[in-house]
Design a protein around this motif. Structure first.
Motif, PDB file in Angstrom:
ATOM      1  N   CYS A  65       0.833  -1.213   0.000  1.00 24.74           N
ATOM      2  CA  CYS A  65       0.000   0.000   0.000  1.00 24.74           C
ATOM      3  C   CYS A  65       0.862   1.255   0.000  1.00 24.74           C
ATOM      4  CB  CYS A  65      -0.912   0.012   1.223  1.00 24.74           C
ATOM      5  SG  CYS A  65      -2.062  -1.341   1.283  1.00 24.74           S
ATOM      6  N   ASP A  66       2.171   1.125  -0.204  1.00 25.42           N
ATOM      7  CA  ASP A  66       3.101   2.260  -0.161  1.00 25.42           C
ATOM      8  C   ASP A  66       3.003   3.027   1.151  1.00 25.42           C
ATOM      9  OD1 ASP A  66       4.123   1.683  -2.663  1.00 25.42           O
ATOM     10  OD2 ASP A  66       2.577   2.839  -3.679  1.00 25.42           O
ATOM     11  N   ARG A  67       2.847   2.309   2.235  1.00 25.07           N
ATOM     12  CA  ARG A  67       2.785   2.897   3.572  1.00 25.07           C
ATOM     13  C   ARG A  67       4.029   2.516   4.339  1.00 25.07           C
ATOM     14  NH1 ARG A  67      -2.329   1.263   6.960  1.00 25.07           N
ATOM     15  NH2 ARG A  67      -0.615   0.962   8.384  1.00 25.07           N
ATOM     16  N   ASN A  68       4.489   3.401   5.181  1.00 24.33           N
ATOM     17  CA  ASN A  68       5.605   3.096   6.068  1.00 24.33           C
ATOM     18  C   ASN A  68       5.066   2.543   7.379  1.00 24.33           C
ATOM     19  OD1 ASN A  68       7.545   4.008   4.262  1.00 24.33           O
ATOM     20  ND2 ASN A  68       7.327   6.114   4.972  1.00 24.33           N
ATOM     21  N   TRP A  69       5.966   1.986   8.180  1.00 24.44           N
ATOM     22  CA  TRP A  69       5.573   1.507   9.500  1.00 24.44           C
ATOM     23  C   TRP A  69       5.162   2.692  10.362  1.00 24.44           C
ATOM     24  CZ3 TRP A  69       4.656  -3.371  10.368  1.00 24.44           C
ATOM     25  CH2 TRP A  69       5.258  -4.317   9.563  1.00 24.44           C
ATOM     26  N   GLU A  70       4.166   2.472  11.172  1.00 22.46           N
ATOM     27  CA  GLU A  70       3.664   3.507  12.062  1.00 22.46           C
ATOM     28  C   GLU A  70       3.641   2.969  13.489  1.00 22.46           C
ATOM     29  OE1 GLU A  70      -0.171   4.279  10.451  1.00 22.46           O
ATOM     30  OE2 GLU A  70       0.624   5.184   8.634  1.00 22.46           O
ATOM     31  N   ILE A  71       3.474   3.863  14.458  1.00 25.57           N
ATOM     32  CA  ILE A  71       3.440   3.470  15.870  1.00 25.57           C
ATOM     33  C   ILE A  71       2.289   2.503  16.169  1.00 25.57           C
ATOM     34  CG2 ILE A  71       3.155   4.355  18.219  1.00 25.57           C
ATOM     35  CD1 ILE A  71       5.897   4.891  17.050  1.00 25.57           C
ATOM     36  N   PRO A  72       1.083   2.665  15.605  1.00 26.77           N
ATOM     37  CA  PRO A  72       0.008   1.699  15.910  1.00 26.77           C
ATOM     38  C   PRO A  72       0.296   0.268  15.455  1.00 26.77           C
ATOM     39  CG  PRO A  72      -0.932   3.714  15.038  1.00 26.77           C
ATOM     40  CD  PRO A  72       0.565   3.827  14.887  1.00 26.77           C
ATOM     41  N   ASP A  73       1.265   0.088  14.563  1.00 27.49           N
ATOM     42  CA  ASP A  73       1.622  -1.271  14.133  1.00 27.49           C
ATOM     43  C   ASP A  73       2.241  -2.081  15.254  1.00 27.49           C
ATOM     44  OD1 ASP A  73       0.744  -0.733  11.566  1.00 27.49           O
ATOM     45  OD2 ASP A  73       2.691   0.060  10.961  1.00 27.49           O
ATOM     46  N   LEU A  74       2.731  -1.396  16.280  1.00 26.22           N
ATOM     47  CA  LEU A  74       3.307  -2.102  17.422  1.00 26.22           C
ATOM     48  C   LEU A  74       2.257  -2.864  18.216  1.00 26.22           C
ATOM     49  CD1 LEU A  74       5.841   0.584  18.657  1.00 26.22           C
ATOM     50  CD2 LEU A  74       6.294  -1.439  17.270  1.00 26.22           C
ATOM     51  N   TRP A  75       0.963  -2.526  18.019  1.00 28.70           N
ATOM     52  CA  TRP A  75      -0.113  -3.241  18.716  1.00 28.70           C
ATOM     53  C   TRP A  75      -0.166  -4.713  18.332  1.00 28.70           C
ATOM     54  CZ3 TRP A  75      -2.765  -2.118  22.855  1.00 28.70           C
ATOM     55  CH2 TRP A  75      -2.870  -0.791  23.251  1.00 28.70           C
ATOM     56  N   TYR A  76       0.322  -5.063  17.154  1.00 35.69           N
ATOM     57  CA  TYR A  76       0.355  -6.485  16.801  1.00 35.69           C
ATOM     58  C   TYR A  76       1.768  -7.019  16.629  1.00 35.69           C
ATOM     59  CZ  TYR A  76       0.408  -4.580  12.027  1.00 35.69           C
ATOM     60  OH  TYR A  76       0.682  -3.876  10.901  1.00 35.69           O
ATOM     61  N   LEU A  77       2.751  -6.165  16.417  1.00 37.18           N
ATOM     62  CA  LEU A  77       4.112  -6.669  16.264  1.00 37.18           C
ATOM     63  C   LEU A  77       4.746  -7.052  17.600  1.00 37.18           C
ATOM     64  CD1 LEU A  77       5.482  -4.329  13.479  1.00 37.18           C
ATOM     65  CD2 LEU A  77       4.884  -6.740  13.313  1.00 37.18           C
ATOM     66  N   ILE A  78       4.504  -6.282  18.640  1.00 35.88           N
ATOM     67  CA  ILE A  78       5.069  -6.618  19.958  1.00 35.88           C
ATOM     68  C   ILE A  78       4.454  -7.899  20.526  1.00 35.88           C
ATOM     69  CG2 ILE A  78       5.209  -5.856  22.365  1.00 35.88           C
ATOM     70  CD1 ILE A  78       5.862  -3.072  21.310  1.00 35.88           C
ATOM     71  N   PRO A  79       3.107  -8.063  20.523  1.00 37.26           N
ATOM     72  CA  PRO A  79       2.569  -9.351  21.010  1.00 37.26           C
ATOM     73  C   PRO A  79       3.002 -10.539  20.154  1.00 37.26           C
ATOM     74  CG  PRO A  79       0.842  -7.715  20.977  1.00 37.26           C
ATOM     75  CD  PRO A  79       2.024  -7.112  20.301  1.00 37.26           C
ATOM     76  N   ALA A  80       3.167 -10.325  18.844  1.00 36.53           N
ATOM     77  CA  ALA A  80       3.612 -11.424  17.984  1.00 36.53           C
ATOM     78  C   ALA A  80       5.040 -11.828  18.317  1.00 36.53           C
ATOM     79  CB  ALA A  80       3.497 -11.027  16.516  1.00 36.53           C
ATOM     80  N   GLY A  81       5.908 -10.854  18.542  1.00 36.40           N
ATOM     81  CA  GLY A  81       7.287 -11.165  18.927  1.00 36.40           C
ATOM     82  C   GLY A  81       7.369 -11.818  20.289  1.00 36.40           C
ATOM     83  N   LEU A  82       6.567 -11.333  21.227  1.00 38.09           N
ATOM     84  CA  LEU A  82       6.523 -11.928  22.562  1.00 38.09           C
ATOM     85  C   LEU A  82       6.015 -13.370  22.499  1.00 38.09           C
ATOM     86  CD1 LEU A  82       6.694 -11.544  25.677  1.00 38.09           C
ATOM     87  CD2 LEU A  82       4.313 -10.847  25.565  1.00 38.09           C
ATOM     88  N   ALA A  83       4.952 -13.580  21.739  1.00 40.82           N
ATOM     89  CA  ALA A  83       4.405 -14.938  21.607  1.00 40.82           C
ATOM     90  C   ALA A  83       5.417 -15.873  20.962  1.00 40.82           C
ATOM     91  CB  ALA A  83       3.120 -14.898  20.780  1.00 40.82           C
TER      92      ALA A  83
ATOM     93  N   LEU B  40       2.412 -22.249  26.977  1.00 41.14           N
ATOM     94  CA  LEU B  40       1.741 -22.495  25.701  1.00 41.14           C
ATOM     95  C   LEU B  40       0.438 -21.703  25.619  1.00 41.14           C
ATOM     96  CD1 LEU B  40       1.547 -24.051  23.014  1.00 41.14           C
ATOM     97  CD2 LEU B  40       0.439 -25.890  24.276  1.00 41.14           C
ATOM     98  N   LEU B  41      -0.299 -21.669  26.698  1.00 39.69           N
ATOM     99  CA  LEU B  41      -1.536 -20.891  26.734  1.00 39.69           C
ATOM    100  C   LEU B  41      -1.257 -19.396  26.569  1.00 39.69           C
ATOM    101  CD1 LEU B  41      -4.622 -20.897  27.210  1.00 39.69           C
ATOM    102  CD2 LEU B  41      -4.108 -20.593  29.624  1.00 39.69           C
ATOM    103  N   LEU B  42      -0.232 -18.889  27.237  1.00 41.80           N
ATOM    104  CA  LEU B  42       0.131 -17.477  27.118  1.00 41.80           C
ATOM    105  C   LEU B  42       0.579 -17.144  25.701  1.00 41.80           C
ATOM    106  CD1 LEU B  42       0.752 -14.698  28.447  1.00 41.80           C
ATOM    107  CD2 LEU B  42       3.055 -15.596  28.844  1.00 41.80           C
ATOM    108  N   GLY B  43       1.406 -17.977  25.122  1.00 42.86           N
ATOM    109  CA  GLY B  43       1.866 -17.757  23.747  1.00 42.86           C
ATOM    110  C   GLY B  43       0.735 -17.808  22.743  1.00 42.86           C
ATOM    111  N   THR B  44      -0.190 -18.733  22.940  1.00 45.43           N
ATOM    112  CA  THR B  44      -1.345 -18.827  22.049  1.00 45.43           C
ATOM    113  C   THR B  44      -2.230 -17.600  22.180  1.00 45.43           C
ATOM    114  OG1 THR B  44      -1.290 -21.230  22.240  1.00 45.43           O
ATOM    115  CG2 THR B  44      -3.319 -20.261  21.426  1.00 45.43           C
TER     116      THR B  44
END
Length: 112
Positions: A38-56, A85-89
């Motif tokens: 979409c020719d968009r750069n990364w933005e601060i709201p993207d951390l709402w799913y990138l941080i939990p994904a990295g943690l999981a 496993l439950l926390l990661g899921t």
């Protein structure tokens, strides 16, 4: 003698590694096609799913180490592995739902 069912350790380990693999594919998809298409750069709201994904992902990689720890008379390592496993899921599910809520539903509404 352990009190958990036969194959429980293998089941927890394979579930964690399987979900970590799918989560890594999700992170790769989001990282390489989600923003650049979409020719968009990364933005601060993207951390709402990138941080939990990295943690999981990190938690799910540690599950087999905990599940296969030496279990003499204590079932504590297997119990901890199940909770991890439950926390990661839960973190993985939250990150996927946050991605769809933020990028897909809001993204479609912004283009109309």
């Amino acid at each position: 003698m352990s009190r958990h069912l036969t194959g429980a350790v293998q089941g927890v380990c394979s579930s964690a590694i399987g979900l970590a693999t799918l989560l890594l594919a999700f992170i790769g998809y989001v990282g390489y096609t989600g923003k650049h298409s979409c020719d968009r750069n990364w933005e601060i709201p993207d951390l709402w799913y990138l941080i939990p994904a990295g943690l999981a992902f990190c938690v799910l990689l540690i599950v087999p180490l905990v599940a296969t720890a030496r279990q003499d008379e204590s079932e504590r390592p297997m119990e901890i592995a199940r909770w991890m496993l439950l926390l990661g899921t839960a973190c993985a599910l939250f990150s996927v739902l946050a991605f769809f809520w933020q990028d897909v539903s809001i993204g479609f509404a912004a283009h109309n």
